[in-house]
Design a protein around this motif. Structure first.
Motif, PDB file in Angstrom:
ATOM      1  N   LYS A 170       0.826  -1.208   0.000  1.00  0.00           N
ATOM      2  CA  LYS A 170       0.000   0.000   0.000  1.00  0.00           C
ATOM      3  C   LYS A 170       0.860   1.257   0.000  1.00  0.00           C
ATOM      4  CE  LYS A 170      -4.059  -1.945   2.326  1.00  0.00           C
ATOM      5  NZ  LYS A 170      -4.837  -1.960   3.602  1.00  0.00           N
ATOM      6  N   LYS A 171       2.030   1.177   0.615  1.00  0.00           N
ATOM      7  CA  LYS A 171       2.944   2.327   0.670  1.00  0.00           C
ATOM      8  C   LYS A 171       3.794   2.452  -0.586  1.00  0.00           C
ATOM      9  CE  LYS A 171       3.263   2.167   5.724  1.00  0.00           C
ATOM     10  NZ  LYS A 171       4.150   1.860   6.885  1.00  0.00           N
ATOM     11  N   GLY A 172       3.626   1.510  -1.532  1.00  0.00           N
ATOM     12  CA  GLY A 172       4.322   1.625  -2.808  1.00  0.00           C
ATOM     13  C   GLY A 172       5.435   0.630  -3.056  1.00  0.00           C
ATOM     14  N   THR A 173       5.739  -0.212  -2.082  1.00  0.00           N
ATOM     15  CA  THR A 173       6.786  -1.213  -2.285  1.00  0.00           C
ATOM     16  C   THR A 173       6.340  -2.245  -3.304  1.00  0.00           C
ATOM     17  OG1 THR A 173       7.449  -0.958   0.030  1.00  0.00           O
ATOM     18  CG2 THR A 173       8.301  -2.886  -1.123  1.00  0.00           C
ATOM     19  N   ALA A 174       7.208  -2.562  -4.250  1.00  0.00           N
ATOM     20  CA  ALA A 174       6.941  -3.641  -5.206  1.00  0.00           C
ATOM     21  C   ALA A 174       7.397  -4.944  -4.563  1.00  0.00           C
ATOM     22  CB  ALA A 174       7.701  -3.399  -6.501  1.00  0.00           C
ATOM     23  N   ILE A 175       6.525  -5.940  -4.551  1.00  0.00           N
ATOM     24  CA  ILE A 175       6.828  -7.189  -3.850  1.00  0.00           C
ATOM     25  C   ILE A 175       6.749  -8.365  -4.810  1.00  0.00           C
ATOM     26  CG2 ILE A 175       6.124  -8.740  -1.987  1.00  0.00           C
ATOM     27  CD1 ILE A 175       5.041  -6.203  -0.548  1.00  0.00           C
ATOM     28  N   LEU A 176       7.821  -9.121  -4.870  1.00  0.00           N
ATOM     29  CA  LEU A 176       7.893 -10.351  -5.651  1.00  0.00           C
ATOM     30  C   LEU A 176       7.951 -11.502  -4.659  1.00  0.00           C
ATOM     31  CD1 LEU A 176       8.153 -11.523  -8.533  1.00  0.00           C
ATOM     32  CD2 LEU A 176      10.638 -11.377  -8.260  1.00  0.00           C
ATOM     33  N   LEU A 177       6.906 -12.325  -4.662  1.00  0.00           N
ATOM     34  CA  LEU A 177       6.736 -13.344  -3.635  1.00  0.00           C
ATOM     35  C   LEU A 177       6.754 -14.741  -4.240  1.00  0.00           C
ATOM     36  CD1 LEU A 177       4.212 -13.177  -0.678  1.00  0.00           C
ATOM     37  CD2 LEU A 177       4.441 -15.272  -2.010  1.00  0.00           C
ATOM     38  N   SER A 178       7.625 -15.596  -3.718  1.00  0.00           N
ATOM     39  CA  SER A 178       7.671 -16.993  -4.136  1.00  0.00           C
ATOM     40  C   SER A 178       7.227 -17.869  -2.978  1.00  0.00           C
ATOM     41  CB  SER A 178       9.097 -17.374  -4.559  1.00  0.00           C
ATOM     42  OG  SER A 178       9.180 -18.754  -4.872  1.00  0.00           O
ATOM     43  N   SER A 179       6.252 -18.732  -3.236  1.00  0.00           N
ATOM     44  CA  SER A 179       5.742 -19.600  -2.175  1.00  0.00           C
ATOM     45  C   SER A 179       5.067 -20.817  -2.784  1.00  0.00           C
ATOM     46  CB  SER A 179       4.735 -18.848  -1.291  1.00  0.00           C
ATOM     47  OG  SER A 179       4.191 -19.703  -0.308  1.00  0.00           O
ATOM     48  N   HIS A 180       5.100 -21.927  -2.044  1.00  0.00           N
ATOM     49  CA  HIS A 180       4.367 -23.122  -2.449  1.00  0.00           C
ATOM     50  C   HIS A 180       3.008 -23.199  -1.750  1.00  0.00           C
ATOM     51  CE1 HIS A 180       8.402 -24.930  -3.729  1.00  0.00           C
ATOM     52  NE2 HIS A 180       7.656 -24.822  -4.808  1.00  0.00           N
ATOM     53  N   GLN A 181       2.702 -22.228  -0.903  1.00  0.00           N
ATOM     54  CA  GLN A 181       1.430 -22.205  -0.199  1.00  0.00           C
ATOM     55  C   GLN A 181       0.413 -21.435  -1.049  1.00  0.00           C
ATOM     56  OE1 GLN A 181       3.812 -20.993   3.493  1.00  0.00           O
ATOM     57  NE2 GLN A 181       2.004 -21.936   4.418  1.00  0.00           N
ATOM     58  N   MET A 182      -0.238 -22.162  -1.950  1.00  0.00           N
ATOM     59  CA  MET A 182      -1.088 -21.537  -2.956  1.00  0.00           C
ATOM     60  C   MET A 182      -2.266 -20.771  -2.357  1.00  0.00           C
ATOM     61  SD  MET A 182       0.297 -22.049  -5.884  1.00  0.00           S
ATOM     62  CE  MET A 182       1.899 -22.014  -5.073  1.00  0.00           C
ATOM     63  N   ASN A 183      -2.764 -21.247  -1.215  1.00  0.00           N
ATOM     64  CA  ASN A 183      -3.889 -20.539  -0.595  1.00  0.00           C
ATOM     65  C   ASN A 183      -3.478 -19.124  -0.186  1.00  0.00           C
ATOM     66  OD1 ASN A 183      -2.200 -21.808   1.384  1.00  0.00           O
ATOM     67  ND2 ASN A 183      -3.747 -21.405   2.940  1.00  0.00           N
ATOM     68  N   LEU A 184      -2.252 -18.969   0.302  1.00  0.00           N
ATOM     69  CA  LEU A 184      -1.772 -17.652   0.711  1.00  0.00           C
ATOM     70  C   LEU A 184      -1.490 -16.785  -0.520  1.00  0.00           C
ATOM     71  CD1 LEU A 184       0.618 -18.621   3.656  1.00  0.00           C
ATOM     72  CD2 LEU A 184      -1.762 -17.866   3.758  1.00  0.00           C
ATOM     73  N   VAL A 185      -0.954 -17.392  -1.552  1.00  0.00           N
ATOM     74  CA  VAL A 185      -0.702 -16.660  -2.796  1.00  0.00           C
ATOM     75  C   VAL A 185      -2.018 -16.142  -3.376  1.00  0.00           C
ATOM     76  CG1 VAL A 185       0.054 -16.898  -5.196  1.00  0.00           C
ATOM     77  CG2 VAL A 185       1.416 -17.913  -3.352  1.00  0.00           C
ATOM     78  N   GLU A 186      -3.013 -17.002  -3.423  1.00  0.00           N
ATOM     79  CA  GLU A 186      -4.312 -16.625  -3.983  1.00  0.00           C
ATOM     80  C   GLU A 186      -4.968 -15.528  -3.157  1.00  0.00           C
ATOM     81  OE1 GLU A 186      -8.133 -18.912  -5.981  1.00  0.00           O
ATOM     82  OE2 GLU A 186      -6.632 -20.044  -4.867  1.00  0.00           O
ATOM     83  N   GLU A 187      -4.739 -15.563  -1.864  1.00  0.00           N
ATOM     84  CA  GLU A 187      -5.327 -14.567  -0.962  1.00  0.00           C
ATOM     85  C   GLU A 187      -4.659 -13.202  -1.097  1.00  0.00           C
ATOM     86  OE1 GLU A 187      -5.584 -13.840   3.875  1.00  0.00           O
ATOM     87  OE2 GLU A 187      -5.146 -15.837   3.106  1.00  0.00           O
TER      88      GLU A 187
END
Length: 319
Positions: free
Chosen positions: A180-197
């Motif tokens: 929300k403050k403008g940081t660009a975030i690249l996230l890698s995870s195998h927890q698909m429920n959290l990714v989808e959320e």
């Protein structure tokens, strides 16, 4: 949206094995983008090329207007999958040391560190050695170290590993706040429920090739058919005779009916036979987890034309 990071035509080989095949994507300021793929797909190699830990054989990584070795690393935060904070060093000392490496003012770093330690339920742990912390506590300290210097780009590799559900919620909230403050975030995870959320867009890599790239809405619309889950004791043959049914899976008294791609859900519901037992019914699209499994195991959710092209490319390289 402002493009903060651009990856264009990235290629990388190790000896005679090519692991990245023209990887391209963008990350915008203020968004959370997932980079997904099964083990060995090329995610870590992509991230290491972005970080400058290794250099690509071809292609460009651009951060603002900087490229390659000219990228200002103090503007990037990185939480690696492998945990590596010094075990016999106090929490505050390691946080200040890492902030100093990023040329961040130490007085401000200490103030922010104390705030984050309290936020992550680690108040009073600043003078404790890292080796005395639990796995979850150490994970939170390492996350703090990745954001303490206020990076413009934050790369998170399996950030929720080792965290209990309460700590996961705190971490998710902080990641959202940073975006929300403008940081660009690249996230890698195998927890698909959290990714989808959490994620706005998704980039999925398989065997070094791009297979999915777009917003969650676009991905669901393009790759995820509808499925209907019915609680009630029903015969499979009855369900398979319903129009536009691809396949039926049953476990106990729960039936999952997978539908054709272009089905019109409201109309399809009207085709259900009167003699079906329905104690409970839900109709939704296939989850991101199911898409991930389907692509990673080479099944059939990709569009046929794209799957054929992908298999021809991979087959040609392996021939």
């Amino acid at each position: 949206m402002n493009v903060l990071l651009s990856v264009e035509g990235l290629e990388k080989s190790f000896k005679d094995k090519k692991v990245l095949h023209g990887i391209s994507f963008e990350v915008h300021s203020g968004e959370i983008m997932a980079i997904l793929g099964p083990n060995g797909a090329g995610k870590s190699t992509t991230i290491r090329n972005i970080m400058g830990i290794m250099m690509p054989d071809a292609g460009e990584v651009t951060f603002h207007n900087h490229q390659g070795k000219g990228i200002p690393r103090n503007k990037i935060g990185y939480l690696p999958e492998e945990r590596g904070l010094y075990k016999n060093v106090k929490v505050m000392d390691i946080l200040l040391y890492l902030a100093d490496l990023k040329d961040y003012p130490l007085k401000k770093a200490k103030e922010r560190a104390l705030e984050y330690l309290e936020k992550f339920d680690l108040k009073g742990k600043e003078n404790v050695n890292m080796e005395e912390l639990s796995k979850g506590m150490a994970q939170k300290v390492q996350f703090i170290s990745s954001i303490l210097h206020e990076p413009e780009l934050l790369i998170l590799d399996e950030p929720f590993s080792g965290l209990d559900p309460v700590s996961q919620e705190v971490l998710k909230e902080e990641i959202r706040n940073l975006a929300k403050k403008g940081t660009a975030i690249l996230l890698s995870s195998h927890q698909m429920n959290l990714v989808e959320e959490m994620c706005d867009r998704v980039f999925m890599i398989q065997r070094g090739h791009k297979v999915i790239y777009g917003s969650l809405e676009e991905v669901k619309r393009e790759y995820a058919n509808f499925k209907c889950t019915i609680h009630g004791k029903n015969d499979v043959s009855l369900l398979e005779r319903i129009p536009e049914v691809v396949r039926v899976e049953q476990k106990d008294d729960i039936s999952i009916i997978y539908l054709t791609k272009d089905v019109e859900a409201p109309k399809w519901l009207k085709t259900l036979p009167d003699d079906i037992v329905i104690n409970e019914l839900t109709l939704d699209r296939v989850s991101l987890h199911e898409i991930f499994i389907d692509i990673a195991t080479d099944k059939n959710l990709l569009k046929e034309s794209e799957r054929q092209t992908f298999e021809e490319e991979v087959g040609g390289e392996n021939a």
